[in-house]
Scaffold this motif. Structure first.
Motif, PDB file in Angstrom:
ATOM      1  N   VAL A 223       0.846  -1.205   0.000  1.00  0.00           N
ATOM      2  CA  VAL A 223       0.000   0.000   0.000  1.00  0.00           C
ATOM      3  C   VAL A 223       0.880   1.253   0.000  1.00  0.00           C
ATOM      4  O   VAL A 223       0.704   2.155  -0.828  1.00  0.00           O
ATOM      5  CB  VAL A 223      -0.934   0.022   1.243  1.00  0.00           C
ATOM      6  CG1 VAL A 223      -1.579   1.390   1.435  1.00  0.00           C
ATOM      7  CG2 VAL A 223      -1.998  -1.056   1.125  1.00  0.00           C
ATOM      8  N   PHE A 224       1.846   1.287   0.921  1.00  0.00           N
ATOM      9  CA  PHE A 224       2.655   2.511   1.032  1.00  0.00           C
ATOM     10  C   PHE A 224       3.636   2.648  -0.137  1.00  0.00           C
ATOM     11  O   PHE A 224       3.995   3.766  -0.505  1.00  0.00           O
ATOM     12  CB  PHE A 224       3.341   2.587   2.399  1.00  0.00           C
ATOM     13  CG  PHE A 224       2.362   2.995   3.466  1.00  0.00           C
ATOM     14  CD1 PHE A 224       1.944   4.319   3.563  1.00  0.00           C
ATOM     15  CD2 PHE A 224       1.794   2.066   4.317  1.00  0.00           C
ATOM     16  CE1 PHE A 224       0.992   4.706   4.497  1.00  0.00           C
ATOM     17  CE2 PHE A 224       0.845   2.441   5.255  1.00  0.00           C
ATOM     18  CZ  PHE A 224       0.439   3.771   5.349  1.00  0.00           C
ATOM     19  N   GLN A 225       4.036   1.513  -0.722  1.00  0.00           N
ATOM     20  CA  GLN A 225       4.886   1.600  -1.924  1.00  0.00           C
ATOM     21  C   GLN A 225       4.063   2.194  -3.079  1.00  0.00           C
ATOM     22  O   GLN A 225       4.550   3.049  -3.825  1.00  0.00           O
ATOM     23  CB  GLN A 225       5.430   0.210  -2.285  1.00  0.00           C
ATOM     24  CG  GLN A 225       6.468   0.242  -3.387  1.00  0.00           C
ATOM     25  CD  GLN A 225       7.695   1.116  -3.056  1.00  0.00           C
ATOM     26  OE1 GLN A 225       8.339   0.923  -2.039  1.00  0.00           O
ATOM     27  NE2 GLN A 225       7.996   2.100  -3.918  1.00  0.00           N
ATOM     28  N   ALA A 226       2.797   1.749  -3.187  1.00  0.00           N
ATOM     29  CA  ALA A 226       1.913   2.283  -4.245  1.00  0.00           C
ATOM     30  C   ALA A 226       1.684   3.777  -4.015  1.00  0.00           C
ATOM     31  O   ALA A 226       1.652   4.575  -4.961  1.00  0.00           O
ATOM     32  CB  ALA A 226       0.587   1.529  -4.246  1.00  0.00           C
ATOM     33  N   LEU A 227       1.564   4.158  -2.748  1.00  0.00           N
ATOM     34  CA  LEU A 227       1.370   5.577  -2.415  1.00  0.00           C
ATOM     35  C   LEU A 227       2.601   6.400  -2.820  1.00  0.00           C
ATOM     36  O   LEU A 227       2.475   7.451  -3.462  1.00  0.00           O
ATOM     37  CB  LEU A 227       1.092   5.700  -0.909  1.00  0.00           C
ATOM     38  CG  LEU A 227       0.658   7.064  -0.381  1.00  0.00           C
ATOM     39  CD1 LEU A 227      -0.270   6.878   0.823  1.00  0.00           C
ATOM     40  CD2 LEU A 227       1.826   7.934   0.021  1.00  0.00           C
ATOM     41  N   LEU A 228       3.782   5.868  -2.507  1.00  0.00           N
ATOM     42  CA  LEU A 228       5.010   6.589  -2.872  1.00  0.00           C
ATOM     43  C   LEU A 228       5.159   6.668  -4.403  1.00  0.00           C
ATOM     44  O   LEU A 228       5.506   7.736  -4.930  1.00  0.00           O
ATOM     45  CB  LEU A 228       6.234   5.904  -2.253  1.00  0.00           C
ATOM     46  CG  LEU A 228       7.588   6.503  -2.638  1.00  0.00           C
ATOM     47  CD1 LEU A 228       7.702   7.981  -2.242  1.00  0.00           C
ATOM     48  CD2 LEU A 228       8.739   5.719  -1.995  1.00  0.00           C
ATOM     49  N   ASP A 229       4.876   5.565  -5.075  1.00  0.00           N
ATOM     50  CA  ASP A 229       4.977   5.562  -6.550  1.00  0.00           C
ATOM     51  C   ASP A 229       4.028   6.610  -7.132  1.00  0.00           C
ATOM     52  O   ASP A 229       4.382   7.343  -8.060  1.00  0.00           O
ATOM     53  CB  ASP A 229       4.622   4.187  -7.128  1.00  0.00           C
ATOM     54  CG  ASP A 229       5.661   3.124  -6.768  1.00  0.00           C
ATOM     55  OD1 ASP A 229       6.753   3.498  -6.301  1.00  0.00           O
ATOM     56  OD2 ASP A 229       5.368   1.926  -6.939  1.00  0.00           O
ATOM     57  N   HIS A 230       2.831   6.663  -6.564  1.00  0.00           N
ATOM     58  CA  HIS A 230       1.844   7.638  -7.053  1.00  0.00           C
ATOM     59  C   HIS A 230       2.338   9.065  -6.812  1.00  0.00           C
ATOM     60  O   HIS A 230       2.269   9.915  -7.697  1.00  0.00           O
ATOM     61  CB  HIS A 230       0.499   7.396  -6.354  1.00  0.00           C
ATOM     62  CG  HIS A 230      -0.582   8.296  -6.832  1.00  0.00           C
ATOM     63  ND1 HIS A 230      -1.298   8.051  -7.984  1.00  0.00           N
ATOM     64  CD2 HIS A 230      -1.046   9.470  -6.351  1.00  0.00           C
ATOM     65  CE1 HIS A 230      -2.161   9.031  -8.181  1.00  0.00           C
ATOM     66  NE2 HIS A 230      -2.034   9.906  -7.206  1.00  0.00           N
TER      67      HIS A 230
END
Ligand code: OFO
Length: 175
Positions: free
Chosen positions: A86-93
């Motif tokens: 979740v937080f990796q997807a948030l950072l990528d976004h």
């Protein structure tokens, strides 16, 4: 008065902030269903902040004689392998958002629109904090690994942690 190029760049940014809000809302709902109440609370707040970022742009566009466009939104992802995902997807976004903001700033300079350039500086600063916060949280999750007790404490910490707007990357209050 905004030039058509600037109006369209800003409307593009409206759509991006709206998609951020929608993506983090989906992440919050996922976390809530996993029993991660603190993480869910943090992400619900984050989603609300992104909506405010969108509103700020809409108001600016309209005040400067442009016409803000409220966009249609794609359904965000509903499945995650785990909280780190979740937080990796948030950072990528957020990394994508930063690039887009830099693009708007670049257009402002090319169009010699220094008022909008000045307005956009708030977003430039915000991105630095949001990316730093996401990286800090991923670092913590990597330290925790598979330790369930650690995850419990992480989730509890997030319950009261402000997003980038209300605190720094360590979760404290802005001075
Ligand atoms: Fe609006 O700051 Fe994230 O996307």
């Amino acid at each position: 008065m905004l030039s058509k190029k600037i109006e369209s760049a800003l409307n593009g940014q409206v759509a991006i902030e709206a998609s951020s809000s929608q993506a983090y809302l989906a992440m919050a709902s996922w976390a809530e269903n996993q029993g991660l109440q603190g993480t869910a609370a943090f992400l619900y707040r984050h989603s609300d902040e992104e909506r405010l970022h969108m509103l700020k742009l809409i108001k600016f566009i309209n005040e400067r004689g442009g016409c803000a466009v409220v966009p249609a939104l794609k359904q965000p992802s509903t499945k995650y392998k785990g909280i780190t995902d979740v937080f990796q997807a948030l950072l990528d976004h957020e990394t994508i958002v930063t690039n887009e903001i830099n693009g708007v700033v670049d257009t402002c300079l090319k169009e010699k629109d220094y008022t909008t350039h000045n307005f956009m500086q708030w977003y430039v600063g915000e991105q630095i904090e949001e990316e730093a916060l996401a990286r800090t949280l991923i670092d913590k999750l990597n330290l925790i690994g598979n330790d369930k007790g650690g995850l419990y404490l992480f989730d509890r910490d997030l319950e009261g942690m402000q997003g980038a707007e209300g605190g720094n990357a360590k979760g404290g209050k802005k001075q």
